[in-house]
Design an enzyme around this catalytic site. Sequence first.
Site, PDB file in Angstrom:
ATOM      1  N   ASP A  94       0.792  -1.234   0.000  1.00  0.00           N
ATOM      2  CA  ASP A  94       0.000   0.000   0.000  1.00  0.00           C
ATOM      3  C   ASP A  94       0.825   1.285   0.000  1.00  0.00           C
ATOM      4  OD1 ASP A  94       1.078  -0.130   2.541  1.00  0.00           O
ATOM      5  OD2 ASP A  94      -0.831  -0.036   3.612  1.00  0.00           O
ATOM      6  N   HIS A  95       2.109   1.212   0.346  1.00  0.00           N
ATOM      7  CA  HIS A  95       2.892   2.433   0.542  1.00  0.00           C
ATOM      8  C   HIS A  95       3.626   2.926  -0.703  1.00  0.00           C
ATOM      9  CE1 HIS A  95       2.104   2.296   4.779  1.00  0.00           C
ATOM     10  NE2 HIS A  95       3.021   3.171   5.092  1.00  0.00           N
ATOM     11  N   ASP A 159       3.738  -0.878  11.374  1.00  0.00           N
ATOM     12  CA  ASP A 159       3.252   0.446  11.001  1.00  0.00           C
ATOM     13  C   ASP A 159       2.668   1.067  12.255  1.00  0.00           C
ATOM     14  OD1 ASP A 159       2.287   2.020   8.203  1.00  0.00           O
ATOM     15  OD2 ASP A 159       1.129   2.482   9.996  1.00  0.00           O
ATOM     16  N   ARG A 447      -1.721  12.521  10.041  1.00  0.00           N
ATOM     17  CA  ARG A 447      -0.537  13.331  10.353  1.00  0.00           C
ATOM     18  C   ARG A 447      -0.449  14.542   9.444  1.00  0.00           C
ATOM     19  NH1 ARG A 447       3.185   8.177  11.485  1.00  0.00           N
ATOM     20  NH2 ARG A 447       2.422   7.841  13.584  1.00  0.00           N
ATOM     21  N   SER A 642       6.141   7.551  12.898  1.00  0.00           N
ATOM     22  CA  SER A 642       6.064   6.235  12.276  1.00  0.00           C
ATOM     23  C   SER A 642       6.852   5.171  13.042  1.00  0.00           C
ATOM     24  CB  SER A 642       6.584   6.334  10.841  1.00  0.00           C
ATOM     25  OG  SER A 642       6.763   5.071  10.269  1.00  0.00           O
ATOM     26  N   ARG A 644       8.780   3.155  11.474  1.00  0.00           N
ATOM     27  CA  ARG A 644       9.869   2.752  10.561  1.00  0.00           C
ATOM     28  C   ARG A 644      11.195   2.538  11.298  1.00  0.00           C
ATOM     29  NH1 ARG A 644       9.241   8.454   7.481  1.00  0.00           N
ATOM     30  NH2 ARG A 644       7.130   7.718   7.732  1.00  0.00           N
TER      31      ARG A 644
END
Length: 758
Positions: A94-95, A159, A447, A642, A644
């Site tokens: 999806d990213h 995520d 965000r 995030s 990440r």
Amino acid sequence: MVFDIDMIKKLYAALPGKVEATRKMLGRPLTLAEKILYAHLYAPTTSPFERGKSYVEFAPDRVAMQDATAQMALLQFMTCGRASVAVPSTVHCDHLIQAKTGAEADLATAIDTNKEVYDFLASISDKYGIGFWKPGAGIIHQVVLENYAFPGGLMIGTDSHTPNAGGLGMLAIGVGGADAVDVMAGLAWELKMPKLIGVKLTGKLSGWASPKDVILRVAGILTVKGGTGCIVEYFGEGADSMSATGKGTICNMGAEIGATCSVFAYDTKMSDYLKGTSRKEVAELADGVREHLRPDEAVYNDPAKFYDQVIEINLDELEPYVNGPFTPDLAWPISKFAQAVKENNWPEKLEVALIGSCTNSSYEDISRSASLAKQAIDKDLPVHSEFTITPGSELVRFTIERDGLLKTFAEFGGVVLANACGPCIGQWARHIDDPSRKNSIITSFNRNFAKRNDGLASTHAFVASPEIVTALAIAGDLTFNPLTDTLKNRKGEDVKLDEPAGFELPPRGFDVKDAGYQAPAEDGSGVQVIVSPTSDRLQLLAAFTPWEGTDLKGLKLLIKAKGKCTTDHISMAGPWLKFRGHLDNISNNMLIGAINGFNDKTDTVKNQLTGEYGAVPATARAYKAAGIGSIVVGDENYGEGSSREHAAMEPRHLGVRAILVKSFARIHETNLKKQGMLGLTFNDKDDYEKIQEDDSIDIVGLTDFTPGKSLTVVLNHKDGSKDEIVVNHTYNEQQIEWFKAGGALNVIRAQFAAAAKK
């Protein structure tokens, strides 16, 4: 394996006994979060865990990964030595889809551009028994809510908005990839026992108010770090009155207050959603243990006894909110927003309005927004802003197309984007005449950090409900209040918008032709996972080196970051997403968004070896090439945003040995520990001011590195003077072993290697 109904049956069968044992052990009634947490302990215990202090090992039910973070997580997992994942796991593409012209063209471009990465993810998923959701299937959190989330479960996801699944009564927690590796490898997953914040919701939403306004209000109360280390538990008749997807919206944005996760109690709304998404059996099973999927009655009666903090919101009185710009906790009730816009000289003209995303892309959200679009058409109102729609999944997109809602948006002038993250994460090729011109946009996303959506520091991004976003798109003016103001239609008449109306679930049920799911091979032993040695998108990982066994001396200050330093500042998304599977290449974005406290510039730091100023990554590489370690100093809530783990892996790769800050965001601090980094905090936050640009820094006390024992940092200044400061850490015994071994993955490899020899 990917959806294991037998696992749910087993969990629910054991739940009553585990709840009763926990109630007896704690000697009091239980909150919902406590019931779920204690039911998922990795090993039984006869002693209660202290909130906010005890590190606890859990056994999550499943793992979910999005494509940008899955690459690094799976590159790590494939080195473990396992033949398949130990728990149901999925990957969601999806990213990596950039929003540019529209869904069909953008998806085709993404499939072509990212073929190497998609092929890698599909093949490695096939090999290790992981479900694979193809590009265009939808955004991870919406797909999880529609297919995998269930009341009382415990899930981790790579995520930060994984908590979205709390809308179905699940504890769903965002983590870094190394944590996901632990769980997929069948090991315990560690978390500091969270504190609990109770949010009591009374009354019922009506009119323009929506579930989004609940979390926008909570963000204003708690701020971006007020939920750090906490689970937020919503309860009360107001909570039970909201749709499951509305609850998901609230849980999703709990990430913006730093919460570990958020959760709602199981109720008829959740049961309805489970049945509406073809999970009737799960609903019936949950109905059988309903009392154990809700807080005990005594908790409702006297919540202050059982939560560390209690907030009460009357939904009857709740106004719509608009939050921003530049931070999601700057909360403005709609009645005061116009005045704030004028007083702060924010651009009043609204240029783009965007609805959808993982936060607000349910059928309910889309149908309520479509009702306003239909009003604009019927009342002959022109639309003054660009308007985009991002469906959360192919299931939602297909259904709203079938029901005519996409046709309404098309007549309204809207552009439908791919079922993907798109502009929410900076994957947006925005069309603007002058990128440096101050401008305003509004989204129903989560965000709104500077540069978050379009990469432009000049963009003032605001967050609101899809209904408010749509109304403001019609007006094209941030000072418009749809609750009180009128608009001129094409005939010159004054027109007032009626309250939005919609459906929690599609009246005709959901429908889809191809949801986009690819099941893994029954036997993945013959599947080959190929990573080209010349690829600039994928790179096999080399183990990080273990600690040398001494104190760290002569570290060079790389950067003293000033103010907000989120994971977007540390490792930007947008165009950098294409390198998420290549550690060396993506490290070229390390800290390029952070503000240097000595010159107020981004990506410009002093190289102490040459005396010249240059880019942060290049300076770090220069120190690394010279065999010199470096250190990063930061402000409050460092690593906000995030999950990440690249924001931790990049400094590790480029020779940064420690991050010293006033305070950390939860996920980032854990990610640093997993990668064998030192995450330290000032004992006295004023010591931040003692850091000088030319400092050479020693970290003393590592040879006696033990839980709860402070370390000493020596600041050797250029003029020959020095300061010694005390710094703290939150490492436990296991995390100290990660540091010594050079990272948690090295420990896992050693464990599996030892097991293989037996």
